[in-house]
Design a protein around this motif. Structure first.
Motif, PDB file in Angstrom:
ATOM      1  N   THR A  56      -2.365   7.629  -0.591  1.00 40.66           N
ATOM      2  CA  THR A  56      -2.973   8.263  -1.761  1.00 40.66           C
ATOM      3  C   THR A  56      -3.805   9.488  -1.401  1.00 40.66           C
ATOM      4  OG1 THR A  56      -4.782   6.665  -1.612  1.00 40.66           O
ATOM      5  CG2 THR A  56      -3.001   6.194  -3.173  1.00 40.66           C
ATOM      6  N   LEU A  94      -8.110  -2.406  -7.416  1.00 41.29           N
ATOM      7  CA  LEU A  94      -7.680  -1.372  -6.471  1.00 41.29           C
ATOM      8  C   LEU A  94      -8.229  -1.691  -5.085  1.00 41.29           C
ATOM      9  CD1 LEU A  94      -6.333   1.413  -5.998  1.00 41.29           C
ATOM     10  CD2 LEU A  94      -8.579   2.416  -6.472  1.00 41.29           C
ATOM     11  N   GLU A  95      -7.348  -1.756  -4.130  1.00 43.99           N
ATOM     12  CA  GLU A  95      -7.741  -1.958  -2.733  1.00 43.99           C
ATOM     13  C   GLU A  95      -7.357  -0.719  -1.942  1.00 43.99           C
ATOM     14  OE1 GLU A  95      -7.416  -6.721  -1.877  1.00 43.99           O
ATOM     15  OE2 GLU A  95      -5.741  -5.462  -1.305  1.00 43.99           O
ATOM     16  N   THR A  96      -8.227  -0.296  -1.059  1.00 45.93           N
ATOM     17  CA  THR A  96      -7.918   0.854  -0.229  1.00 45.93           C
ATOM     18  C   THR A  96      -8.148   0.530   1.244  1.00 45.93           C
ATOM     19  OG1 THR A  96     -10.128   1.779  -0.404  1.00 45.93           O
ATOM     20  CG2 THR A  96      -8.519   2.515  -2.027  1.00 45.93           C
ATOM     21  N   GLU A  97      -7.388   1.181   2.056  1.00 49.37           N
ATOM     22  CA  GLU A  97      -7.512   1.106   3.510  1.00 49.37           C
ATOM     23  C   GLU A  97      -7.405   2.522   4.038  1.00 49.37           C
ATOM     24  OE1 GLU A  97      -7.862  -1.576   5.571  1.00 49.37           O
ATOM     25  OE2 GLU A  97      -7.778  -3.080   3.974  1.00 49.37           O
ATOM     26  N   GLU A  98      -8.051   2.786   5.164  1.00 52.09           N
ATOM     27  CA  GLU A  98      -7.955   4.114   5.759  1.00 52.09           C
ATOM     28  C   GLU A  98      -7.613   3.976   7.238  1.00 52.09           C
ATOM     29  OE1 GLU A  98     -10.479   7.916   5.060  1.00 52.09           O
ATOM     30  OE2 GLU A  98     -11.413   6.845   6.719  1.00 52.09           O
ATOM     31  N   GLU A 147      -5.538   7.692   3.630  1.00 52.33           N
ATOM     32  CA  GLU A 147      -5.980   6.618   2.746  1.00 52.33           C
ATOM     33  C   GLU A 147      -4.768   5.980   2.093  1.00 52.33           C
ATOM     34  OE1 GLU A 147      -9.456   7.090   0.026  1.00 52.33           O
ATOM     35  OE2 GLU A 147      -7.872   6.778  -1.478  1.00 52.33           O
ATOM     36  N   PHE A 148      -4.754   4.665   2.104  1.00 48.43           N
ATOM     37  CA  PHE A 148      -3.701   3.864   1.471  1.00 48.43           C
ATOM     38  C   PHE A 148      -4.337   3.046   0.355  1.00 48.43           C
ATOM     39  CE2 PHE A 148      -2.454   4.686   5.778  1.00 48.43           C
ATOM     40  CZ  PHE A 148      -1.078   4.846   5.755  1.00 48.43           C
ATOM     41  N   SER A 149      -3.630   2.926  -0.754  1.00 49.07           N
ATOM     42  CA  SER A 149      -4.148   2.149  -1.872  1.00 49.07           C
ATOM     43  C   SER A 149      -3.045   1.273  -2.448  1.00 49.07           C
ATOM     44  CB  SER A 149      -4.657   3.066  -2.984  1.00 49.07           C
ATOM     45  OG  SER A 149      -5.688   3.880  -2.516  1.00 49.07           O
ATOM     46  N   ARG A 150      -3.493   0.205  -3.080  1.00 44.94           N
ATOM     47  CA  ARG A 150      -2.562  -0.659  -3.822  1.00 44.94           C
ATOM     48  C   ARG A 150      -3.346  -1.357  -4.929  1.00 44.94           C
ATOM     49  NH1 ARG A 150      -1.452  -6.339  -0.607  1.00 44.94           N
ATOM     50  NH2 ARG A 150      -3.632  -6.962  -0.553  1.00 44.94           N
ATOM     51  N   TYR A 208       0.839  -1.201   0.000  1.00 46.83           N
ATOM     52  CA  TYR A 208       0.000   0.000   0.000  1.00 46.83           C
ATOM     53  C   TYR A 208       0.874   1.251   0.000  1.00 46.83           C
ATOM     54  CZ  TYR A 208      -4.193  -2.703   1.204  1.00 46.83           C
ATOM     55  OH  TYR A 208      -5.252  -3.573   1.193  1.00 46.83           O
TER      56      TYR A 208
END
Length: 78
Positions: free
Chosen positions: A29, A51-55, A41-44, A26
């Motif tokens: 972003t 696209l996967e995101t985490e916050e 927000e983190f994305s990979r 990640y």
């Protein structure tokens, strides 16, 4: 001024969450700073091209300095 140990533990816990996401690929972003902390927000992109995101909600000021440094490194790498 010395900070209480709990402040340092909070930083270490938040830093570990960030490092864990970085180790999974990640990258930061987006950042939204509010009175309730920083929402980062983190994305990979997965191997399946999804696209996967985490916050993360980050409260510790030292953690904010830490992720700011990571953003700077990301920008230099581009």
């Amino acid at each position: 001024m010395e900070r209480p140990m709990s402040h340092h533990k909070e930083f270490l816990g938040e830093k570990e969450k960030i490092d864990n996401l970085y180790s999974k690929g990640y990258r930061i972003t987006a950042v939204n700073e509010t009175l309730s902390g920083a929402f980062v927000e983190f994305s990979r992109i997965t191997e399946e091209k999804e696209l996967e995101t985490e916050e993360l909600q980050l409260l510790n000021p030292d953690t904010r300095i830490y992720f700011s440094t990571l953003i700077h490194k990301q920008q230099k790498a581009q």
